[in-house]
Design an enzyme around this catalytic site. Structure first.
Site, PDB file in Angstrom:
ATOM      1  N   GLY A  29       1.005  -1.256   0.062  1.00 31.98           N
ATOM      2  CA  GLY A  29      -0.057   0.035  -0.021  1.00 31.98           C
ATOM      3  C   GLY A  29       1.028   1.198  -0.005  1.00 31.98           C
ATOM      4  CE1 TYR A  62      -7.753  -1.543  10.373  1.00 31.42           C
ATOM      5  CE2 TYR A  62      -8.727  -0.171  12.220  1.00 31.42           C
ATOM      6  CZ  TYR A  62      -7.918  -0.325  10.974  1.00 31.42           C
ATOM      7  OH  TYR A  62      -6.713   0.573  11.032  1.00 31.42           O
TER       8      TYR A  62
END
Length: 256
Positions: free
Chosen positions: A19, A160
């Site tokens: 990322g 998450y």
């Protein structure tokens, strides 16, 4: 970009970032390039313009490899290509994540598996892919990005925060297993960093004011505020630090 200290031992190091073309990851890519590192990164969206910008700003061009990190074969292939281009990877930064909000009662097994795939599974298999090279090189540094969200007990995205917490367990186990090879494994937990994604989706004046009120330091966090800690963990300045979680959040989750 904020001025960063120079870590001479990072010059020429082969660095791989997941990322690395947007948000915090983009700042990490720039920071490592400015240290003289050879940087490769993966992300799904096209990053050609970003690479042009980095080459213009730093004089070095990062290697962009298109990859969805949930595709483990593709991730391993990208890591192999990066090592072929830049030499053995001695710094891995597991940064890619997705903090999509979700309701516990709406989560399906498929959604749970996707959340774990991007926020945890990819971390494990990226580390697995680079460790043999680090062993041969005599050491390396793996930096696993987590978040303070689970430390705060935040609701609204339980899959998450579950992955965030598990990243610390993974970090500690890998640190224990591969410390004899001089491979250091640490976690880095940012606070609420005002990336463009956060601004577009979740930042409101009220929410931000409430969060800053909880910080000891009253400035908002920008992506550049995270890079110094990551460089420190990558460098020999932290050579006896492993299995730890470094928090950079302006003093929200203070201890003592």
């Amino acid at each position: 970009m904020n001025a960063q200290p120079v870590f001479p031992d990072l010059k020429g190091a082969s660095v791989f970032i997941t990322g690395g073309g947007s948000g915090i990851g983009a700042s990490l890519t720039e920071a490592f390039l400015r240290q003289g590192c050879k940087v490769a990164f993966v992300q799904r969206s096209d990053a050609s313009v970003f690479c042009d910008e980095m080459e213009m700003k730093t004089g070095s061009r990062p290697l962009y490899l298109s990859c969805d990190v949930t595709d483990i074969d593709a991730l391993k292939g990208a890591i192999a290509k990066a090592a072929e281009a830049h030499g053995t990877i001695t710094v891995l930064v597991n940064n890619a994540a997705n903090d999509q909000r979700h309701n516990t009662l709406d989560v399906t097994p498929e959604y749970w598996d996707w959340a774990m795939a991007i926020n945890l599974k990819a971390y494990f298999f990226a580390a697995q892919a680079v460790i043999p090279g680090m062993q041969k090189a005599g050491g390396g540094s793996i930096i696993n990005f987590s978040s303070i969200s689970y430390m705060m007990g935040n609701g609204g995205f339980p899959a998450y925060t579950s992955a965030n917490s598990a990243i610390n367990g993974l970090t500690r186990s890998l640190a224990r297993d591969f410390g004899p090879d001089r491979i250091r494994v640490n976690a880095l937990a940012p606070g609420w960093v005002l990336t463009q994604k956060q601004k577009d989706l979740w930042v409101t004046p009220e929410a931000l004011a409430g969060h800053v009120e909880r910080q000891c330091l009253k400035d908002t966090l920008e992506p550049e505020d995270i890079t110094g800690g990551c460089l420190f963990l990558a460098s020999s300045a932290s050579k006896m630090m492993t299995g730890q979680a470094l928090v950079i959040d302006g003093g929200v989750v203070v201890t003592g």
